[in-house]
Design an enzyme around this catalytic site. Sequence first.
Site, short mmCIF file in Angstrom:
data_model
loop_
_atom_site.label_atom_id
_atom_site.label_comp_id
_atom_site.label_asym_id
_atom_site.label_seq_id
_atom_site.Cartn_x
_atom_site.Cartn_y
_atom_site.Cartn_z
N LYS A 14 0.83 -1.21 0.00
CA LYS A 14 0.00 0.00 0.00
C LYS A 14 0.86 1.26 0.00
O LYS A 14 0.64 2.17 -0.78
CB LYS A 14 -0.92 0.05 1.24
CG LYS A 14 -1.91 -1.07 1.34
CD LYS A 14 -2.91 -0.82 2.47
CE LYS A 14 -2.29 -0.84 3.87
NZ LYS A 14 -1.71 -2.14 4.27
N ARG A 89 -9.97 0.86 9.00
CA ARG A 89 -9.47 -0.47 9.32
C ARG A 89 -10.49 -1.30 10.08
O ARG A 89 -10.23 -2.46 10.37
CB ARG A 89 -8.22 -0.34 10.20
CG ARG A 89 -6.89 -0.56 9.49
CD ARG A 89 -5.82 -0.34 10.54
NE ARG A 89 -4.53 -0.88 10.23
CZ ARG A 89 -3.53 -0.20 9.66
NH1 ARG A 89 -3.72 1.03 9.26
NH2 ARG A 89 -2.36 -0.77 9.50
N ARG A 128 11.53 -5.06 5.21
CA ARG A 128 11.15 -3.70 4.83
C ARG A 128 12.00 -2.65 5.55
O ARG A 128 12.30 -2.77 6.72
CB ARG A 128 9.68 -3.48 5.19
CG ARG A 128 9.23 -2.04 5.00
CD ARG A 128 7.76 -1.92 4.83
NE ARG A 128 7.02 -2.09 6.07
CZ ARG A 128 5.70 -1.96 6.13
NH1 ARG A 128 5.00 -1.73 5.04
NH2 ARG A 128 5.09 -2.12 7.28
N ARG A 161 10.87 -0.14 10.86
CA ARG A 161 9.79 0.20 11.79
C ARG A 161 9.81 -0.73 12.99
O ARG A 161 10.08 -1.92 12.86
CB ARG A 161 8.44 0.08 11.08
CG ARG A 161 8.02 1.33 10.38
CD ARG A 161 6.83 1.15 9.49
NE ARG A 161 5.69 0.50 10.14
CZ ARG A 161 4.49 0.39 9.58
NH1 ARG A 161 4.28 0.89 8.37
NH2 ARG A 161 3.51 -0.22 10.21
N ARG A 172 -0.80 -7.87 13.89
CA ARG A 172 -1.34 -7.00 12.83
C ARG A 172 -2.11 -7.83 11.79
O ARG A 172 -3.16 -7.41 11.32
CB ARG A 172 -0.19 -6.24 12.14
CG ARG A 172 0.35 -5.12 13.03
CD ARG A 172 1.75 -4.71 12.65
NE ARG A 172 1.86 -4.09 11.36
CZ ARG A 172 3.00 -3.96 10.68
NH1 ARG A 172 4.13 -4.42 11.20
NH2 ARG A 172 3.01 -3.38 9.52
P1 AMP Z 1 0.42 1.35 9.11
O1 AMP Z 1 1.55 2.28 8.85
O2 AMP Z 1 -0.79 1.63 8.25
O3 AMP Z 1 0.84 -0.09 9.05
O4 AMP Z 1 -0.06 1.63 10.60
C1 AMP Z 1 0.81 1.41 11.70
C2 AMP Z 1 0.02 1.22 12.95
O5 AMP Z 1 -0.71 2.42 13.26
C3 AMP Z 1 -1.04 0.13 12.92
O6 AMP Z 1 -0.51 -1.16 13.17
C4 AMP Z 1 -1.97 0.59 14.03
O7 AMP Z 1 -1.40 0.33 15.30
C5 AMP Z 1 -1.97 2.10 13.86
N1 AMP Z 1 -3.04 2.50 12.91
C6 AMP Z 1 -2.87 3.08 11.70
N2 AMP Z 1 -4.06 3.30 11.12
C7 AMP Z 1 -5.00 2.86 11.98
C8 AMP Z 1 -6.41 2.77 11.94
N3 AMP Z 1 -7.10 3.21 10.87
N4 AMP Z 1 -7.05 2.23 13.00
C9 AMP Z 1 -6.37 1.79 14.09
N5 AMP Z 1 -5.04 1.82 14.19
C10 AMP Z 1 -4.34 2.35 13.15
#
Ligand code: AMP
Length: 217
Positions: A14, A89, A128, A161, A172
């Site tokens: 993504k 999400r 990554r 990360r 996740r």
């Molecule tokens: P990402 O960079 O999209 O993988 O997001 C990293 C982390 O941020 C996720 O594993 C969640 O802990 C938190 N996060 C990001 N977007 C959301 C969302 N829409 N709802 C809940 N937690 C989120």
Amino acid sequence: MLNIILMGPPGAGKGTQAVTIADEFKIPHISTGDMFREAIANGTPVGLKAKAIIDAGGLVPDEVVCELVKERLSQKDCEHGYLLDGFPRTIPQAEALAEMGPSIGRPVSLVLNISVPSEVLLDRIAGRRVCPKCGASYHIRNMKPKVEGVCDRCGSKLIQRKDDNPESFKVRLENYFQSTEPLLAFYEKSGLLHSFDGNGNPKALHDAIASLLEANK
Ligand code: AMP
């Protein structure tokens, strides 16, 4: 109007697609994950609340995320489109977006889903490396930067990360299947969903997405 949601499991690509699509179609890339990481780096109240949850791979509470997104989508630069990456999400988040989008004159017009078999995701996540500044993603074997450890786009030092470890990844992925994947049926019903194969090369995926967006501009 390109008011887009980009969906897919962690490691689907993504972020990689979002960065180039947002550049090419001149729409803001809104990554809730990036917003949280920035809040954590700046030590804001939202960041302090979210840090432990994010590091462990959990989901930040819906109210916190929805508030943040509403504020962001209301900004002027979203007036001609936006690309949401990592939101919604959960079903309550999707419902909140279905209400807030039209109420601020920015309803979702397309949902892009990148599907990738679960077996390949852990390797993508473990290898990554990301740019903390511009959000670009790389992989230590499959998608190397030109200079090791340095972002091609902005020259910043790449990092791994904190939640890109096998334990957090497991949480996740479980959250994805339990809370996020059901959204595909939600958007399928509304006729907005377009699915793409994310298991091939990123350029081919980019081209497929870009041609759909060209046709829907
Ligand atoms: P990402 O960079 O999209 O993988 O997001 C990293 C982390 O941020 C996720 O594993 C969640 O802990 C938190 N996060 C990001 N977007 C959301 C969302 N829409 N709802 C809940 N937690 C989120």
